[in-house]
Design a protein around this motif. Structure first.
Motif, PDB file in Angstrom:
ATOM      1  N   THR A  38       8.913   0.188 -13.665  1.00  0.00           N
ATOM      2  CA  THR A  38       7.824   0.855 -12.966  1.00  0.00           C
ATOM      3  C   THR A  38       7.901   0.466 -11.499  1.00  0.00           C
ATOM      4  O   THR A  38       8.846  -0.206 -11.070  1.00  0.00           O
ATOM      5  CB  THR A  38       6.443   0.511 -13.591  1.00  0.00           C
ATOM      6  N   ASP A  39       6.901   0.851 -10.735  1.00  0.00           N
ATOM      7  CA  ASP A  39       6.799   0.529  -9.320  1.00  0.00           C
ATOM      8  C   ASP A  39       7.035  -0.965  -9.092  1.00  0.00           C
ATOM      9  O   ASP A  39       6.437  -1.801  -9.773  1.00  0.00           O
ATOM     10  CB  ASP A  39       5.404   0.953  -8.850  1.00  0.00           C
ATOM     11  N   ALA A  42       4.189  -3.436  -8.964  1.00  0.00           N
ATOM     12  CA  ALA A  42       3.455  -3.726 -10.203  1.00  0.00           C
ATOM     13  C   ALA A  42       4.205  -4.709 -11.102  1.00  0.00           C
ATOM     14  O   ALA A  42       3.697  -5.089 -12.155  1.00  0.00           O
ATOM     15  CB  ALA A  42       3.205  -2.426 -10.970  1.00  0.00           C
ATOM     16  N   ARG A 119       2.653   8.652  -5.454  1.00  0.00           N
ATOM     17  CA  ARG A 119       2.805   7.570  -6.442  1.00  0.00           C
ATOM     18  C   ARG A 119       4.034   7.796  -7.330  1.00  0.00           C
ATOM     19  O   ARG A 119       4.040   7.500  -8.516  1.00  0.00           O
ATOM     20  CB  ARG A 119       1.536   7.390  -7.271  1.00  0.00           C
ATOM     21  N   ASP A 121       6.715   6.224  -7.429  1.00  0.00           N
ATOM     22  CA  ASP A 121       7.315   5.001  -7.951  1.00  0.00           C
ATOM     23  C   ASP A 121       6.712   4.591  -9.288  1.00  0.00           C
ATOM     24  O   ASP A 121       7.266   3.754  -9.990  1.00  0.00           O
ATOM     25  CB  ASP A 121       7.247   3.857  -6.938  1.00  0.00           C
ATOM     26  N   SER A 122       5.587   5.197  -9.680  1.00  0.00           N
ATOM     27  CA  SER A 122       5.034   4.930 -11.013  1.00  0.00           C
ATOM     28  C   SER A 122       5.145   6.153 -11.928  1.00  0.00           C
ATOM     29  O   SER A 122       4.737   6.096 -13.081  1.00  0.00           O
ATOM     30  CB  SER A 122       3.575   4.469 -10.920  1.00  0.00           C
ATOM     31  N   LYS A 123       5.730   7.246 -11.412  1.00  0.00           N
ATOM     32  CA  LYS A 123       5.859   8.479 -12.202  1.00  0.00           C
ATOM     33  C   LYS A 123       7.299   8.879 -12.497  1.00  0.00           C
ATOM     34  O   LYS A 123       7.559   9.546 -13.488  1.00  0.00           O
ATOM     35  CB  LYS A 123       5.172   9.639 -11.468  1.00  0.00           C
ATOM     36  N   ALA A 128      11.232   4.608  -9.116  1.00  0.00           N
ATOM     37  CA  ALA A 128      10.888   3.218  -9.466  1.00  0.00           C
ATOM     38  C   ALA A 128      12.115   2.321  -9.354  1.00  0.00           C
ATOM     39  O   ALA A 128      12.042   1.207  -8.835  1.00  0.00           O
ATOM     40  CB  ALA A 128      10.304   3.156 -10.874  1.00  0.00           C
TER      41      ALA A 128
END
Length: 190
Positions: A38-39, A42, A119, A121-123, A128
């Motif tokens: 993920t990102d 995170a 967003r 980097d989280s999708k 990511a």
């Protein structure tokens, strides 16, 4: 060939901005998502470090680019970030058919097809993965630079604005690797 790009270091007071570019197959996406990709923001430092060899081994292609502290000061953070992304894309062995860019702003220097993803980097796994590779490479560089520029605590905060970093700047002054255009508030508040 779809490639995700992302940058790190945009809010730092010290050092270059980094960008990663990663192309993943659907099989690689599944494997990396199973490893909880993920990102980079995170993920714990330990988790990010463990993902780097997994990403490098599974990516069809990957590369990194930088925008220097001098470019940030002379051209601005957006241009320096775009230069880092462009350099990462130019280092790939093949030109991407589509570039997925994290955020709302398009990569103005890229003449090919692109899509911005808020967003991202989280999708999107490729974004990511680019985020993780860029973050780990930048942090490793900053840790090495901490040896050259002791007293700033770079090994702890990776060049971001912290109370300790501010105190060191007020005591020692900025180095050539500091983003002087970002430090006006640090010195005006003292």
């Amino acid at each position: 060939m779809i490639v995700g790009v992302d940058e790190v270091g945009r809010g730092c007071w010290f050092g270059p901005v980094f960008a990663g570019a990663v192309c993943l197959t659907p099989k690689a996406v599944k494997a990396l998502c199973d490893l909880v990709l993920t990102d980079s923001k995170a993920l714990s430092p330990k988790r990010r470090a463990a993902l780097v060899p997994e990403i490098e081994a599974r990516a069809t292609y990957w590369s990194l680019g930088q925008g220097s502290a001098g470019e940030v000061d002379s051209c601005g953070i957006r241009v320096a970030t775009e230069l880092a992304m462009l350099r990462a894309l130019q280092r790939l062995p093949k030109t991407p058919e589509m570039v997925l860019v994290d955020g709302v702003l398009p990569l103005r220097l890229w003449s090919g097809a692109q899509r911005t993803i808020v967003r991202g980097d989280s999708k999107e796994a490729s974004i990511a993965a680019a985020s993780v590779l860029a973050k780990e490479a930048r942090d490793a560089l900053i840790r090495r630079m901490a040896l050259r520029f002791p007293g700033y605590g770079l090994e702890r905060h990776a060049g971001y604005g912290t109370a300790r970093h501010r105190a060191a700047l007020l005591e020692l002054g900025p180095t050539p690797m500091h983003l002087h255009s970002f430090l006006t508030k640090v010195f005006s508040a003292s």
